[in-house]
Design a protein around this motif. Structure first.
Motif, short mmCIF file in Angstrom:
data_model
loop_
_atom_site.label_atom_id
_atom_site.label_comp_id
_atom_site.label_asym_id
_atom_site.label_seq_id
_atom_site.Cartn_x
_atom_site.Cartn_y
_atom_site.Cartn_z
N THR A 11 60.45 18.35 21.98
CA THR A 11 61.60 17.54 22.38
C THR A 11 61.79 16.36 21.44
O THR A 11 62.90 16.05 21.01
CB THR A 11 61.40 17.02 23.82
N ASN A 12 60.68 15.71 21.09
CA ASN A 12 60.74 14.60 20.15
C ASN A 12 61.26 15.05 18.79
O ASN A 12 62.03 14.36 18.13
CB ASN A 12 59.35 13.97 20.00
N VAL A 57 84.68 11.05 14.77
CA VAL A 57 83.78 9.97 14.36
C VAL A 57 82.91 9.51 15.51
O VAL A 57 81.67 9.44 15.41
CB VAL A 57 84.59 8.78 13.80
N VAL A 58 83.53 9.19 16.64
CA VAL A 58 82.80 8.66 17.78
C VAL A 58 81.95 9.74 18.45
O VAL A 58 80.79 9.51 18.80
CB VAL A 58 83.78 8.05 18.81
N ALA A 59 82.50 10.95 18.59
CA ALA A 59 81.78 12.03 19.26
C ALA A 59 80.52 12.44 18.50
O ALA A 59 79.47 12.64 19.10
CB ALA A 59 82.70 13.24 19.44
N VAL A 60 80.62 12.54 17.17
CA VAL A 60 79.45 12.93 16.37
C VAL A 60 78.38 11.86 16.43
O VAL A 60 77.18 12.16 16.54
CB VAL A 60 79.88 13.20 14.91
N PHE A 61 78.79 10.60 16.36
CA PHE A 61 77.82 9.51 16.45
C PHE A 61 77.09 9.54 17.79
O PHE A 61 75.86 9.42 17.86
CB PHE A 61 78.54 8.17 16.26
N LEU A 62 77.84 9.72 18.87
CA LEU A 62 77.23 9.79 20.20
C LEU A 62 76.32 11.01 20.33
O LEU A 62 75.21 10.91 20.87
CB LEU A 62 78.32 9.85 21.27
N MET A 63 76.77 12.14 19.83
CA MET A 63 75.98 13.36 19.91
C MET A 63 74.64 13.21 19.21
O MET A 63 73.61 13.69 19.71
CB MET A 63 76.76 14.52 19.29
N CYS A 64 74.64 12.54 18.07
CA CYS A 64 73.42 12.41 17.28
C CYS A 64 72.49 11.32 17.81
O CYS A 64 71.26 11.47 17.72
CB CYS A 64 73.77 12.14 15.82
N TYR A 65 73.05 10.24 18.32
CA TYR A 65 72.23 9.08 18.66
C TYR A 65 71.85 8.98 20.13
O TYR A 65 70.80 8.41 20.45
CB TYR A 65 72.94 7.79 18.23
N CYS A 66 72.67 9.48 21.02
CA CYS A 66 72.41 9.33 22.46
C CYS A 66 71.06 9.90 22.90
O CYS A 66 70.31 9.22 23.61
CB CYS A 66 73.54 9.96 23.27
N PRO A 67 70.70 11.15 22.53
CA PRO A 67 69.41 11.69 22.99
C PRO A 67 68.22 10.83 22.57
O PRO A 67 67.31 10.58 23.36
CB PRO A 67 69.37 13.08 22.32
N TYR A 68 68.23 10.36 21.33
CA TYR A 68 67.10 9.56 20.85
C TYR A 68 66.96 8.26 21.63
O TYR A 68 65.86 7.89 22.06
CB TYR A 68 67.29 9.26 19.36
N TYR A 69 68.08 7.54 21.83
CA TYR A 69 68.00 6.25 22.48
C TYR A 69 67.83 6.36 23.99
O TYR A 69 67.32 5.44 24.62
CB TYR A 69 69.22 5.40 22.11
N CYS A 70 68.22 7.46 24.57
CA CYS A 70 67.93 7.69 25.99
C CYS A 70 66.43 7.84 26.20
O CYS A 70 65.87 7.33 27.17
CB CYS A 70 68.67 8.92 26.49
N VAL A 71 65.76 8.53 25.28
CA VAL A 71 64.31 8.66 25.34
C VAL A 71 63.65 7.31 25.09
O VAL A 71 62.67 6.95 25.74
CB VAL A 71 63.81 9.71 24.33
N SER A 72 64.19 6.54 24.15
CA SER A 72 63.65 5.21 23.86
C SER A 72 63.74 4.30 25.08
O SER A 72 62.88 3.45 25.30
CB SER A 72 64.39 4.57 22.68
N LEU A 73 64.78 4.44 25.88
CA LEU A 73 64.94 3.62 27.07
C LEU A 73 63.90 3.99 28.13
O LEU A 73 63.44 3.13 28.87
CB LEU A 73 66.35 3.80 27.65
N SER A 74 63.52 5.25 28.18
CA SER A 74 62.60 5.71 29.21
C SER A 74 61.14 5.45 28.88
O SER A 74 60.28 5.46 29.75
CB SER A 74 62.80 7.20 29.48
N ARG A 75 60.83 5.22 27.59
CA ARG A 75 59.45 4.96 27.19
C ARG A 75 59.44 4.15 25.90
O ARG A 75 60.40 4.15 25.15
CB ARG A 75 58.67 6.26 26.98
N SER A 76 58.32 3.49 25.61
CA SER A 76 58.23 2.65 24.42
C SER A 76 57.42 3.29 23.31
O SER A 76 57.46 2.83 22.18
CB SER A 76 57.59 1.30 24.79
N ASP A 77 56.65 4.33 23.59
CA ASP A 77 55.84 4.97 22.56
C ASP A 77 56.63 6.07 21.87
O ASP A 77 57.25 6.90 22.52
CB ASP A 77 54.57 5.58 23.17
N ILE A 78 56.59 6.08 20.54
CA ILE A 78 57.21 7.13 19.75
C ILE A 78 56.11 7.91 19.08
O ILE A 78 55.42 7.39 18.21
CB ILE A 78 58.18 6.55 18.71
#
Length: 325
Positions: free
Chosen positions: A276-277, A249-270
């Motif tokens: 990569t996006n 449960v936790v691993a799949v959630f992290l695997m799916c969400y971490c890359p997206y939110y790491c990019v969101s932290l580095s920039r504000s434009d989507i």
């Protein structure tokens, strides 16, 4: 003529965006993969929705949360994924209104899936850690109120985070043919990722610790020597199964969400531009396809209900009262 052919809108020479080139094989892979995942997401979540809605035996507080999760994931497959395919095109041709509407729906549907996961983790925490008071704390009425608040809060959150974009459509587009929004990446990261995942991890760790301690306590009370070895093996298997399920449960959630939110932290434009996006958005949406597998396929009742649905036995009179537990 060559320059015009490279523009999204050749008639707008000075204000049109230029088309970026993408290998045909990569485009085909994106279309096929996203279409398959979208279809699979819709089918799986529809099965969950029909199962819980139809069979009265499944009308429990926990399953109401699963139903709400399945509805949000169904919307991901029906609306978010198809629009995400369009965002991988060289140019956005549907105008600023549909561009903003897509992100407005996305910021409602995807966070609602996260909030439902948090509610499910709270439900399981109470069921394991305070079983004597579960029936009084977790009632049908309270769960319905929580589900309603979940969806209302997600609508409010989407409106607030996209307020500037909704107030002036296309204000962050640099040229015609773009679909760009601007959000506060750090705020979005905290509210939509750090808080939910922290809550889920903490609650599930607590659930796991309590489950293991209860299993060990039960094992310590076994006094029959002949049964000692077999019971020990059974308990150890249950501990491993609990650890594996919670870990997935936790691993799949992290695997799916971490890359997206790491990019969101580095920039504000989507934006819709890069491969990569496309990949990080695909991972984020893939979670909606995996949720019914993680949360429903572990339940035997789901397999029984799917069999009744596929064989059309649910069309028979009084099928809603079938015993599938």
């Amino acid at each position: 003529m060559m320059e015009e052919a490279e523009l999204c809108f050749p008639q707008l020479l000075n204000t049109s965006c230029k088309k970026f080139t993408r290998p045909q094989s990569e485009s085909m892979l994106i279309y096929i993969l996203m279409s398959f995942i979208s279809l699979f997401t819709v089918i799986l979540n529809l099965l969950v929705i029909v199962s819980i809605s139809h069979f009265r035996q499944l009308h429990t507080p926990t399953n109401l949360l699963l139903l709400s999760l399945a509805v949000s994931d169904l919307f991901v497959g029906l609306f978010v994924m198809p629009f995400q395919v369009l965002l991988t095109e060289p140019c956005w041709l549907l105008g600023d209104l549909l561009c903003c509407l897509f992100f407005f729906l996305g910021f409602i549907i995807v966070p609602s899936s996260e909030v439902n996961m948090v509610l499910i983790s709270v439900d399981r925490y109470v069921a394991i850690c305070d079983p004597l008071h579960y029936s009084t704390k977790i009632t049908q009425k309270r769960v319905k109120i929580c589900v309603l608040l979940c969806w209302v809060s997600c609508v409010f959150y989407s409106f607030m985070i996209l307020y500037d974009n909704l107030k002036e459509l296309g204000r962050y587009n640099s040229c015609y043919g773009e679909c760009v929004i601007n959000i506060f990446g750090a705020v979005h990261l905290v509210i939509a990722f750090i808080l939910p995942i922290s809550t889920i991890v903490i609650l599930y760790l607590r659930v796991f610790v309590v489950a293991v301690s209860q299993a060990r306590a039960m094992r310590s009370h076994i006094t029959a020597v002949k049964l000692q070895s077999s019971v020990t093996v059974t308990v150890k298997k249950s501990e491993l199964k609990a650890a594996r399920t919670l870990g997935v449960v936790v691993a799949v959630f992290l695997m799916c969400y971490c890359p997206y939110y790491c990019v969101s932290l580095s920039r504000s434009d989507i934006t819709m531009a890069s491969s990569t996006n496309t990949f990080i958005n695909f991972l984020l949406l893939l979670n909606s396809c995996l949720n019914p597998v993680i949360y429903a396929f572990f339940y035997p009742w789901f397999r029984k209900s799917v069999k009744l649905i596929v064989t059309l036995q649910i069309l028979q009179p009084h099928s809603s009262q079938a015993n599938i537990m």
